[in-house]
Every structure is written in structure tokens, then in C-alpha cells.
Design a protein around this motif. Structure first.
Motif, short mmCIF file in Angstrom:
data_model
loop_
_atom_site.label_atom_id
_atom_site.label_comp_id
_atom_site.label_asym_id
_atom_site.label_seq_id
_atom_site.Cartn_x
_atom_site.Cartn_y
_atom_site.Cartn_z
N ALA A 89 0.84 -1.21 0.00
CA ALA A 89 0.00 0.00 0.00
C ALA A 89 0.86 1.25 0.00
O ALA A 89 0.55 2.24 -0.69
N ALA A 90 1.96 1.24 0.77
CA ALA A 90 2.86 2.40 0.78
C ALA A 90 3.52 2.59 -0.57
O ALA A 90 3.75 3.73 -1.02
N PHE A 91 3.85 1.49 -1.25
CA PHE A 91 4.48 1.60 -2.57
C PHE A 91 3.50 2.18 -3.59
O PHE A 91 3.87 3.04 -4.41
N ARG A 92 2.25 1.71 -3.54
CA ARG A 92 1.28 2.23 -4.49
C ARG A 92 0.95 3.70 -4.23
O ARG A 92 0.68 4.46 -5.17
N ALA A 93 1.01 4.13 -2.95
CA ALA A 93 0.70 5.53 -2.63
C ALA A 93 1.88 6.45 -2.90
O ALA A 93 1.72 7.68 -2.87
N GLY A 94 3.07 5.92 -3.15
CA GLY A 94 4.24 6.76 -3.40
C GLY A 94 4.80 7.39 -2.15
O GLY A 94 5.52 8.40 -2.24
N ASP A 95 4.51 6.83 -0.98
CA ASP A 95 4.99 7.37 0.30
C ASP A 95 6.38 6.79 0.56
O ASP A 95 6.52 5.65 1.00
N GLU A 96 7.45 7.59 0.31
CA GLU A 96 8.80 7.07 0.45
C GLU A 96 9.15 6.80 1.91
O GLU A 96 9.76 5.78 2.24
N GLY A 98 7.03 6.23 4.45
CA GLY A 98 6.23 5.09 4.90
C GLY A 98 6.71 3.77 4.30
O GLY A 98 6.63 2.71 4.94
N LEU A 99 7.23 3.83 3.04
CA LEU A 99 7.72 2.62 2.40
C LEU A 99 8.96 2.10 3.10
O LEU A 99 9.11 0.88 3.30
N ARG A 100 9.88 3.01 3.50
CA ARG A 100 11.08 2.56 4.21
C ARG A 100 10.71 1.93 5.55
O ARG A 100 11.25 0.88 5.93
N THR A 101 9.78 2.56 6.25
CA THR A 101 9.35 1.98 7.53
C THR A 101 8.67 0.63 7.34
O THR A 101 8.90 -0.32 8.10
N ALA A 102 7.83 0.53 6.31
CA ALA A 102 7.11 -0.73 6.05
C ALA A 102 8.09 -1.84 5.67
O ALA A 102 7.92 -3.00 6.07
N ARG A 103 9.13 -1.49 4.89
CA ARG A 103 10.12 -2.51 4.51
C ARG A 103 10.90 -3.00 5.72
O ARG A 103 11.17 -4.20 5.85
N ALA A 104 11.26 -2.07 6.61
CA ALA A 104 11.98 -2.47 7.82
C ALA A 104 11.11 -3.36 8.71
O ALA A 104 11.56 -4.39 9.23
N ASN A 105 9.84 -3.00 8.85
CA ASN A 105 8.92 -3.84 9.66
C ASN A 105 8.72 -5.21 9.02
O ASN A 105 8.63 -6.23 9.72
N LEU A 106 8.65 -5.24 7.68
CA LEU A 106 8.47 -6.52 7.00
C LEU A 106 9.70 -7.42 7.18
O LEU A 106 9.56 -8.64 7.39
#
Length: 587
Positions: free
Chosen positions: A102-109, A111-119
Motif C-alpha cells: 500500500a505504501a508503494f502504491r501511494a508513493g509514500d517514500e 512510509g515505504l522505508r518503515t514498512a520494509r523495515a517492519n516486513l
């Protein structure tokens, strides 16, 4: 030429959708409260007419109500199983994965870094939890099922598929084939009026509760769809109503049709099956009936004299196949010490022995053993009028009602087979009948080249079989003759067919040879041990921790002490412990 040699698993095997029944947290407690507050007397009152309880209606309404309550507390989910799905993927990992997408589709850089670290952290934690669960499967010495699941997971072992074709016409033909012995039964089952003062068997609530508590929760439910988990978790709440149903069944000598309905699962004996006889009928019966049978079986065995059949080694306490094998070999070796003597051993094979039981003949034998009329009438009703259908996948064959035999899925079947054979004894002292359920071995102790008693005993046994189908093609004979001057032994015939004489055969898992040596048996055990050690090599290749190897060896030695000498196990354990100390898998 340019097509890649490797095809992804997701393209090789299509995703499969399955419906599973999920038990939410606390559902067992909700079910217990539901059954505890239920007025079970209203089911009995609704099924009572003229002071007589209709047992069929009583049992059907109670089981239908239990199924309705189970549906209320459980959730049916549709899941998709993919070929490349990792076993350590959990719901939390899927949620983290969806958050990253979802962060990738929204273009939120950010949020994407945080989501990748959590994943990434979620991946590591899920793998650690999965590794701990696999290690627990190896360390738990009581759960054999979990052990082999762990081995299959680590070694990526896929057992061969043994599913049957689910074509309706094939299932109907299989059902007719499994019921082929029905044509041989021309005896009409008739109950005997009980005499005055006949004592009816009565079950206590404590015995019923204990039988429910000992149920394996993983056991497959029968045609009534009541899982063993419900009976085990709600044993205290369901004891009273089923104690009443069981006691009414015993007093009326009637078994409800829903209790004795059988579902047959055909399992191929060998791939691919070439005929109907290559399918093994595995019977699924209601777990409730299994508990009922267990209580009746305990009562019957307690009333039998301990010396009823001393040479029947099956289903007796402190007796096993070792006792049967030891008696046969010891009798042969003792006789061979005499002058001018040899031994004939006939290994008899019966075709579908359990399915050929004639209920009326069985009842006559039980009456001779002193069992009361009420219990005999109950057993007669239990074995007759049994609906049977074959089920594979989502298809079910048409139903056939049987009045012959006792399927191997029943708890009482082994005992009911051994009781009619108690009077199958040799008429000559020079012969022995070694029996283990339907495996019967005739040991003829022959002296002075006189085989009259041995051959007459075989002819008498073939005539005694009555409705049992003696398979002469699979019946084997071994002649043990250590004399210096050998004579030509005439072939043995049964019902006009010649019995095959062999130099070696398998008797209750042990290879018996004509010279009574252990060479063939030792070679077979060594081969089987190599097959077991194959998983040990696979574990090493998969870089599994050495403690897993030690647990596997210890379990194998406990379950098969005759297949692998303890010193070999000890030596392999020492090597693995040295591996663990040096942290070197290749040493």
C-alpha cells in the motif's frame, strides 16, 4: 530452444481452494456452556410414544443438535493453497506485506522505508518461530505424527499421492465389490426372546466419560460429522445424554442407524491399481459408536475365560506376534531333535476374513460361551442393517445395506472374529494351530515319514472354514527337513488346488526359511534400517541441527529395537555429538 528449463512452481501447479473449519479462541468454552445449559430431556420426551422411546429419533435429533451448535461456534473459511507458499508465512507477515504494497502504491517514500523495515523484522521473527516449532516436534517424544511432519518439512519430502479416482460409476462398482460377500449369506438374522431374569448390560456415567476423554482429537469424524475434539472437550456435558442413549440401546437391543453407518475410503494398495482388489477399504465410523463399542468390548472380554483359546495370540493382554512366532519355531526345533522327523508349516491366507462373518453363526458361538441373550441380540442388530457408501473427494456412491461381516473400522471387529474361531483346534497332538487374528499357521510335527495326521488336519481345517474364503493362491507351505537322506515330499492340495511350496515366506513380519536360519530376516531388517537412516542422511544434507538427528535415532531405536543394534545407535550419536561440538556439518 530458448524456453527456460525451469518453470516456477506457481505455474506448474495451479492454486487450490479449500474450505476449512476454524475454531476461534474460546469456542470450546462457548460449546461447553451451550451443552451445559441444554435441557436434554426434551429430546427424549419428544421421541417417546406410549411410554416407549424411539431410539432412532432420539439419537438423530441429539446428534443433529450437536452439529448445529458446532456450526454456530465455528467459522468456515475458504483458503487458497499455492505450490510456492512458504510454511512460515503467518497472518501477521501477510498484513506487513500488504502495508508495504500500500505504501508503494501511494508513493509514500518515508512510509515505504518503515514498512520494509517492519516486513524484514516480521520475516525474521516468523522464521524463528517456525524453527522453534520444528525443534519442538523433534524434542517431543510422544507425538510421532509431529516428528514426521518436521522431517518432511526440513527435507522437502513429498509422499506419493495415493488418491482414488472420484468417478461416480467407479465408486458404485467399488461399493458393490466391497459388498460381494453379501451374496454368500443366506441366513436370516433372527433375535431370540430373552428369558425371564435376563440381565441387561448397563453402562455408568463414569465409564462413558472416561471413554470420551481418551478420544484422540485428531481422529477423523465419521458420517455423523461430530469431531473427536467436541467429545473430548465436552465430555462432562455430553456424558448424561449419551449414557442414556447407550443404555436404551442395550435394553432394546437396537443400534441406531446413524451410529452404524459406514463411509468407505478406498486407498490403493499399490500405484497404479489394476483391479478392484488393489483397493483397501478403510472404514470411517462415528466416533460416538467407537466409544460405545469400546465399552461393550471391555464387558465381553471381562466375561471370557482367560484360557479360552491359548493359541490365539491376538487382542490378548501381554501377548504379541513375538509369542506366536516363538511358539511356532520352538515347537518345530524341539521336534526336529528327534530321530527321522521333519516339520511341515502351512501358512493359510483368508480373503477379507472380517467381511465374511455370518452374524447369526457368530451369535450361536457367543451363546455357547455363556453370554446373555440381550447382549447377543444387540450384537446381531449391530452387525445387520449397516448402510455403507464409498466416498472420494466430493463424490459419494449410492448406499448399500449390509448384513454380513464386520468392517475393520469397527472396534469390535477383531474380537468378534476371534470368538468364533476358539473351537478351531487340532484333532491330533502332533499338530499345532498358531493363530494371530486371521493369520493361521498349521505346524505339522511329522515322524517316521507318516504325514497322515498332518494332511488330514489340513483337510479338516479347509472344511471347517465354512464361510471363510480360503485363498489357496496366497497360502504357502514350508517343509523343514534336516535329515541327511531327503525324500520327495508329495504336494499338498486344498479343495483340489495345489499349495505352493516355497523356501522362504513372511510370517507375522518375520522371514521364515526352510532351514530356520535368520539370513533372510537379517537382510530384510538391514534393508529396512537403511530406509529409516535415509531420513538421517537427508537431515544432514539439509543442515538440520545435530540434536534433531539424535532425537530421530533415539526414537527409531525405541520403536524398532530389533532393527538397529544399540551399539550402532550409540556410535552414530557420538559422531553427531562431535559434529555439534565442532560446529562442522561436513566432518
Amino acid at each position: 530452444m530458448l524456453m527456460p528449463a525451469y518453470r516456477p512452481l506457481i505455474k506448474v501447479a495451479k492454486p487450490v481452494q479449500k474450505q476449512i473449519q476454524v475454531w476461534p479462541e474460546g469456542s470450546s468454552e462457548v460449546l461447553q456452556d451451550c451443552f451445559d445449559t441444554t435441557d436434554w430431556n426434551m429430546f427424549k420426551q419428544a421421541a417417546t410414544y406410549n411410554n416407549t422411546t424411539d431410539l432412532q429419533e432420539y439419537s438423530e435429533t441429539v446428534t443433529a443438535y450437536i452439529n448445529k451448535c458446532i456450526d454456530d461456534v465455528t467459522v468456515t473459511k475458504t483458503i487458497t493453497a499455492r505450490a510456492n507458499q512458504k510454511p512460515w508465512m503467518t497472518g501477521e507477515v501477510y498484513r506487513l506485506l500488504e502495508t508495504r504494497n500500500a505504501a508503494f502504491r501511494a508513493g509514500d517514500e518515508v512510509g515505504l522505508r518503515t514498512a520494509r523495515a517492519n516486513l524484514s523484522r516480521g520475516f525474521r521473527e516468523a522464521k524463528r518461530q517456525y524453527s522453534r516449532r520444528i525443534a519442538h516436534q523433534f524434542s517431543d517424544s510422544r507425538d510421532t505424527r509431529s516428528l514426521w511432519q518436521g522431517i518432511q518439512t526440513i527435507t522437502d519430502y513429498k509422499p506419493p499421492s495415493r488418491t482414488c479416482n472420484s468417478n461416480i460409476s467407479l465408486l458404485n462398482e467399488l461399493n458393490t465389490f466391497f459388498a460381494r460377500f453379501e451374496k454368500q449369506n443366506s441366513t436370516t438374522a433372527q433375535k431370540t426372546p430373552p428369558p425371564p431374569g435376563d440381565q441387561v448390560m448397563t453402562l455408568t456415567p463414569d465409564s462413558v466419560r472416561r471413554s470420551f476423554s481418551r478420544i484422540n482429537a485428531r481422529k477423523a469424524p465419521g458420517p455423523d460429522n461430530i469431531p473427536g475434539r467436541v467429545l473430548s472437550d465436552c465430555a462432562a456435558e455430553l456424558t448424561d445424554v449419551f449414557t442414556d442413549i447407550f443404555n436404551i440401546s442395550l435394553s432394546q437391543a437396537v443400534v441406531p442407524t446413524c451410529f452404524k453407518t459406514t463411509t468407505i475410503i478406498p486407498v490403493p494398495k499399490k500405484p497404479p491399481p489394476s483391479c478392484f482388489n488393489d483397493y483397501r477399504p478403510v472404514a470411517l465410523t462415528p466416533i460416538l459408536m467407537k466409544c460405545f463399542e469400546w465399552l461393550v468390548m471391555h464387558h465381553i472380554k471381562s466375561a471370557l475365560p482367560p484360557s479360552l483359546d491359548p493359541f490365539q495370540f491376538a487382542y490378548r493382554s501381554n501377548c504379541s506376534t513375538d509369542d506366536a512366532i516363538t511358539n511356532a519355531i520352538h515347537s518345530a526345533l524341539t521336534h526336529l531333535d528327534k530321530k527321522d522327523s521333519y516339520v511341515g508349516m502351512l501358512f493359510i491366507d483368508f480373503s477379507s476374513a472380517f467381511n465374511t462373518i455370518i452374524p447369526q453363526q457368530l451369535i450361536h458361538k457367543l451363546v455357547e460361551l455363556g453370554h446373555n441373550t440381550s447382549l447377543c441380540n444387540w450384537l446381531l442388530d449391530f452387525l445387520t442393517g449397516r448402510p455403507q457408501a464409498v466416498w472420494v473427494g466430493s463424490n459419494t456412491s449410492s448406499t448399500i445395506t449390509l448384513n454380513t461381516g464386520a468392517p475393520q473400522g469397527y472396534v469390535l471387529s477383531p474380537l468378534l472374529f476371534t470368538l468364533p474361531t476358539y473351537d478351531c483346534t487340532p484333532s491330533h497332538n502332533s499338530n499345532l494351530f498358531i493363530k494371530f487374528a486371521d493369520d493361521t499357521t498349521v505346524v505339522g510335527l511329522i515322524s517316521n515319514r507318516d504325514e497322515t495326521n498332518y494332511r488330514s488336519e489340513v483337510s479338516r481345517l479347509a472344511g471347517w472354514c465354512n464361510n471363510l474364503s480360503l485363498n489357496v493362491e496366497k497360502t504357502k507351505e514350508i517343509v523343514v527337513d534336516f535329515r541327511r537322506v531327503h525324500t520327495q515330499h508329495a504336494p499338498l492340495t486344498i479343495n483340489g488346488a495345489t499349495v505352493e511350496r516355497v523356501s522362504s515366506t513372511k510370517f507375522l513380519g518375520v522371514h521364515i526359511t526352510e532351514d530356520l536360519s535368520w539370513i533372510d530376516n537379517t537382510a530384510a531388517l538391514a534393508k529396512k534400517s537403511q530406509q529409516r537412516l535415509y531420513f538421517l542422511r537427508k537431515l544432514r544434507r539439509a543442515r538440520a541441527p545435530p540434536p534433531h538427528h539424535v532425537h530421530l535415532l533415539q526414537r527409531h531405536h525405541r520403536e524398532h529395537p530389533d532393527q538397529l543394534h544399540h551399539c550402532v545407535v550409540w556410535r552414530l550419536q557420538r559422531v553427531l555429538q562431535e559434529d555439534s561440538a565442532t560446529h562442522s556439518v561436513s566432518s
